[in-house]
Scaffold this active site. Structure first.
Site, PDB file in Angstrom:
ATOM      1  CD  GLN A 198       2.679  19.373  -8.280  1.00 16.56           C
ATOM      2  OE1 GLN A 198       3.875  19.488  -8.050  1.00 16.56           O
ATOM      3  NE2 GLN A 198       1.792  20.230  -7.813  1.00 16.56           N
ATOM      4  CG  HIS A 243      -5.174  19.808  -7.702  1.00 15.73           C
ATOM      5  ND1 HIS A 243      -6.100  20.796  -7.914  1.00 15.73           N
ATOM      6  CD2 HIS A 243      -4.221  20.339  -6.904  1.00 15.73           C
ATOM      7  CE1 HIS A 243      -5.722  21.894  -7.271  1.00 15.73           C
ATOM      8  NE2 HIS A 243      -4.591  21.643  -6.645  1.00 15.73           N
ATOM      9  CB  CYS A 263      -6.328  21.230  -3.900  1.00 14.43           C
ATOM     10  SG  CYS A 263      -6.350  22.941  -3.415  1.00 14.43           S
ATOM     11  CG  ASP A 265      -3.143  17.918 -13.402  1.00 12.39           C
ATOM     12  OD1 ASP A 265      -2.203  18.711 -13.644  1.00 12.39           O
ATOM     13  OD2 ASP A 265      -3.731  17.879 -12.306  1.00 12.39           O
ATOM     14  CE  LYS A 284       0.742  23.661  -9.314  1.00  8.63           C
ATOM     15  NZ  LYS A 284       0.555  24.010  -7.906  1.00  8.63           N
TER      16      LYS A 284
END
Lengths: 151, 424
Positions: B221, B141, B382, B218, B244
Site C-alpha cells: 500500500q 493482510h 483480506c 509489506d 497498486k
C-alpha cells in the site's frame, strides 16, 4: 432510485432484513450446519428439528447482508412442515429464480415468496448471498456437518 | 487551499512553486476515469485494491508487444537485446525509486504475495527452526500471515502477533516485550490496507535490529502514497506490487539486503537462475537472477518502469498533499453522518477510509453505490483478524489516490445518504 435496485431491495426483503423470522436458537435441534461465504465473510448458523421425516422447527443466527439475511428468513418460513425432499425441490426452484435469465418471465403464482428474489438476477455478484441459506439447509438436512461454503 | 486548487499548474514543472496538483490534468492521463458506469460518471475509490493506469503505461505495454517483444538474457538477436535492455532499465528505475544500494537487491516477482512467500520459503526454511518465533501484527493482510503460518507448520516455529489499539495503531510496548532470542523475523505492513494506518517502520526496525532480528516490510500500500527509501527505513526486505502503483498486474518486487539474499537458497529452479547445470551438480546464477527462474513478466516489468516514471513526473510532494487534503475532507464528511462509524482512526494515516453504516451490511452498501457508478471495496479486505478485532463482519472502504477529487467524495457521501434512506 434505479429500477434494478428497487427490484433487488424490495420492501419485503428490507422487512425481512430488519425483522428476520426465526432468528433464534433451536435448543433441541436434530440437524445443523454452518454456512460461510468467504468472499464477504457472511456467517450463518442454521439449526433444524426434524420429527418423523418432517421439519418441525428451524432457526438461524449469524451476520450477513440484507439479501442473505432476507433469504434465510424467507427460507425458514417456507420449510416448516416439509420433508427434506420437498425442501430440495424448493431449493431447486429458488436456484432457478436467482440464476434464470433476466429476460425470462417470473411465474409469481408458482414461485410465491421466492419470486421476491428475482431481482438478484441483475446482480451476479449477489447470487451467492441469496443462495447461502439454501445451501446451508441442504447441508444440514443431508447430514453434511462440515461448514458449507459458497466457494 | 481550495482557491489554489482551482489554478491550473503544470504537473511536474520544477519551476512551480506550489505543492498543488492539477487534478483535472492528471485525470486526463487516465483513460478509464472518463468511463461511465451504470449511466453515471465513474467514481473509482477502490485504489487500495488496484490502481488505474495512466496512458503512458498502457501505451508502453502495447509498444512493447508491437515493437520490442522477445525473450531476455538469451538471444543474440536485435530484439532480445532490446527487450533485455528495457527489462534491466526497469530494474534500475526500481532501484532508484526505493533507493536500494544495488540492482542486485531488486528481485522481480509476481507481486507482493510472491515476494513474501519467497522470503518465507528461502530465508525462512534456512533460518527458522522448532521453538523459533516470527512476529507479525494484528493488521496484516492475509498475504503477510499465511506464508508465515505455513512456515511455522513446516518448522514447528510459532507466530506471534503485535496487538493494536482501538484506533488501529500498533502497541509498540507490547512489541518490545515480544522480541527475544527466539525471534527470527519481524514481518510488518507499512500501511494497513483496511485501516489506513501508517506504521512507524523506522522505529520497528530500530527495535528489532537492536536484537539483530531482520525485518520484512509489506509495502503493497505504501509505494504509491509516498516516496520510499529502504536505506532510511533500514528494513531488510521490502515487498510491493506494480498494480497498486499504476503499473500492470502480475509484477512485483522484493527488495532484499544483498548480504541476506546472497546467503539464501534459491526459490524456484529453472532457466535463468542457473550458471551451469549438469546432473551431478548445478551452480546458481548471481543476484538478482538467482531468484528469477524462468521467463519473467517482461512486459509487466517494463510497464512498472513506466509507472515509476509517471509517479516521479507528478512528484510525491504534490501527491501527498493532495491525498492528505482528500483524507481530511473525507473524514470530515463521513464523521458528520450520524449513522456512519469509521474503522481505523490512526493518527498517522494514508488516504484509506474504512467505515460501517448502522444496520446496513457492507455488501449492500457496495451494490447500491455501484449503481451510482461509485466503486468501493466491501468485505473483510483480506484482513479477517482486523474485522474480528473491531467486531465487524465487514467494512466498506473508500481508498483515494491523487487522481481523486473532492467532488468524488461528495458523490460518495450522497450515495451513503441514499443507502441510509433505503434502509431506514
Amino acid at each position: 432510485m434505479k429500477p434494478e435496485l428497487r427490484e433487488l431491495y424490495q420492501q419485503v426483503i428490507l422487512d425481512h432484513n430488519k425483522n428476520p423470522k426465526n432468528f433464534k436458537e433451536i435448543p433441541e435441534a436434530t440437524h445443523q450446519s454452518d454456512g460461510y461465504n468467504p468472499l464477504c465473510g457472511d456467517k450463518l448458523h442454521l439449526a433444524l428439528k426434524v420429527d418423523d421425516g418432517v421439519v418441525t422447527d428451524v432457526g438461524f443466527q449469524g451476520s450477513g447482508c440484507a439479501i442473505s439475511k432476507a433469504s434465510a428468513s424467507v427460507m425458514t418460513t417456507m420449510i416448516k412442515g416439509k420433508t427434506p425432499a420437498e425442501v430440495d425441490e424448493l431449493f431447486k426452484q429458488f436456484q432457478s429464480v436467482i440464476t434464470s435469465s433476466v429476460k425470462d418471465a417470473i411465474d409469481y403464482d408458482e414461485l410465491g415468496k421466492l419470486a421476491v428474489f428475482a431481482g438478484v438476477r441483475e446482480f451476479p455478484a449477489r447470487v451467492k448471498c441469496a443462495a447461502l441459506a439454501w445451501h446451508t439447509v441442504s447441508a444440514a438436512l443431508h447430514e453434511n456437518s462440515e461448514t458449507t461454503s459458497t466457494e | 487551499m481550495e482557491d489554489l486548487l482551482q489554478e491550473r499548474i503544470v504537473v511536474g514543472d520544477p519551476h512551480c512553486p506550489l505543492d498543488v496538483l492539477d487534478v483535472d490534468r492528471i485525470r486526463d492521463d487516465f483513460p478509464i476515469l472518463h468511463k461511465r458506469v451504470h449511466g453515471n460518471r465513474l467514481v473509482y475509490l477502490d485504489n487500495a485494491a488496484s490502481s488505474q493506469k495512466p496512458a503512458s503505461v498502457i501505451k508502453g505495454l502495447s509498444t512493447y508487444y508491437e515493437m520490442q517483444n522477445a525473450n531476455i538474457h538469451r538471444g543474440v538477436h536485435y530484439l532480445s537485446g532490446l527487450a533485455t535492455g528495457l527489462y534491466e532499465e526497469a530494474r534500475n528505475k526500481v532501484r532508484k525509486f526505493i533507493n536500494a544500494r544495488s540492482e542486485k537487491e531488486i528481485i522481480f516477482t509476481a507481486g507482493t504475495t510472491e515476494a513474501v512467500n519467497l522470503v518465507a520459503s528461502t530465508y525462512g526454511r534456512k533460518h527458522v527452526q522448532e521453538g523459533d518465533e516470527i512476529i507479525v501484527s494484528a493488521m496484516e493482510h492475509h498475504s503477510n500471515i499465511v506464508p508465515w503460518q505455513l512456515l511455522c507448520e513446516q518448522t514447528g516455529a510459532t507466530l506471534k502477533v503485535i496487538p493494536i489499539n482501538e484506533r488501529g495503531e500498533l502497541q509498540l510496548d507490547e512489541f518490545e516485550k515480544m522480541l527475544s532470542s527466539r525471534t527470527k523475523l519481524v514481518a510488518i505492513v507499512h500501511i494497513s490496507n483496511s485501516l489506513g494506518t501508517i506504521n512507524p517502520v523506522e522505529k520497528i526496525v530500530e527495535m528489532a535490529h537492536a536484537k539483530d532480528i531482520p525485518v520484512l516490510v509489506d509495502g503493497a500500500q505504501s509505494v504509491v502514497h509516498g516516496s520510499i527509501d529502504v536505506q532510511a527505513l533500514g528494513c531488510d526486505f521490502f515487498a510491493f506490487s506494480g498494480h497498486k502503483m499504476l503499473g500492470p498486474t502480475g509484477i512485483g518486487v522484493l527488495y532484499g539486503r544483498e548480504s541476506l539474499l546472497d546467503a539464501m537458497p534459491p526459490y524456484q529452479g529453472g532457466g535463468d537462475m542457473i550458471r551451469y547445470v549438469s546432473f551431478d551438480k548445478t551452480t546458481y546464477n548471481d543476484l538478482p537472477y538467482k531468484f528469477e527462474a524462468g521467463t519473467p513478466n517482461i512486459a509487466g516489468t517494463i510497464g512498472l518502469g513506466y509507472a515509476i516514471d509517471y509517479l516521479e513526473s507528478v512528484g510525491f510532494a504534490k501527491i501527498e498533499s493532495h491525498e492528505m487534503m482528500l483524507l481530511n475532507y473525507a473524514h470530515e464528511a463521513l464523521t458528520s453522518i450520524p449513522q456512519v462509524r469509521l474503522i481505523g482512526t490512526a493518527r498517522q494515516k494514508a488516504s484509506v477510509v474504512s467505515f460501517v453504516i448502522d444496520e446496513v451490511h457492507a455488501h449492500d452498501v457496495g451494490t447500491i453505490l455501484d449503481q451510482n457508478g461509485i466503486a468501493i471495496r466491501t468485505g473483510h479486505h483480506c484482513t479477517q483478524p482486523v474485522m474480528d478485532w473491531f467486531e465487524v463482519p465487514a467494512t466498506s472502504r473508500a481508498s483515494f489516490l491523487f487522481y481523486n477529487t473532492k467532488e468524488e467524495i461528495d458523490r460518495l457521501v450522497e450515495g451513503i445518504y441514499g443507502v441510509i434512506n433505503l434502509f431506514k
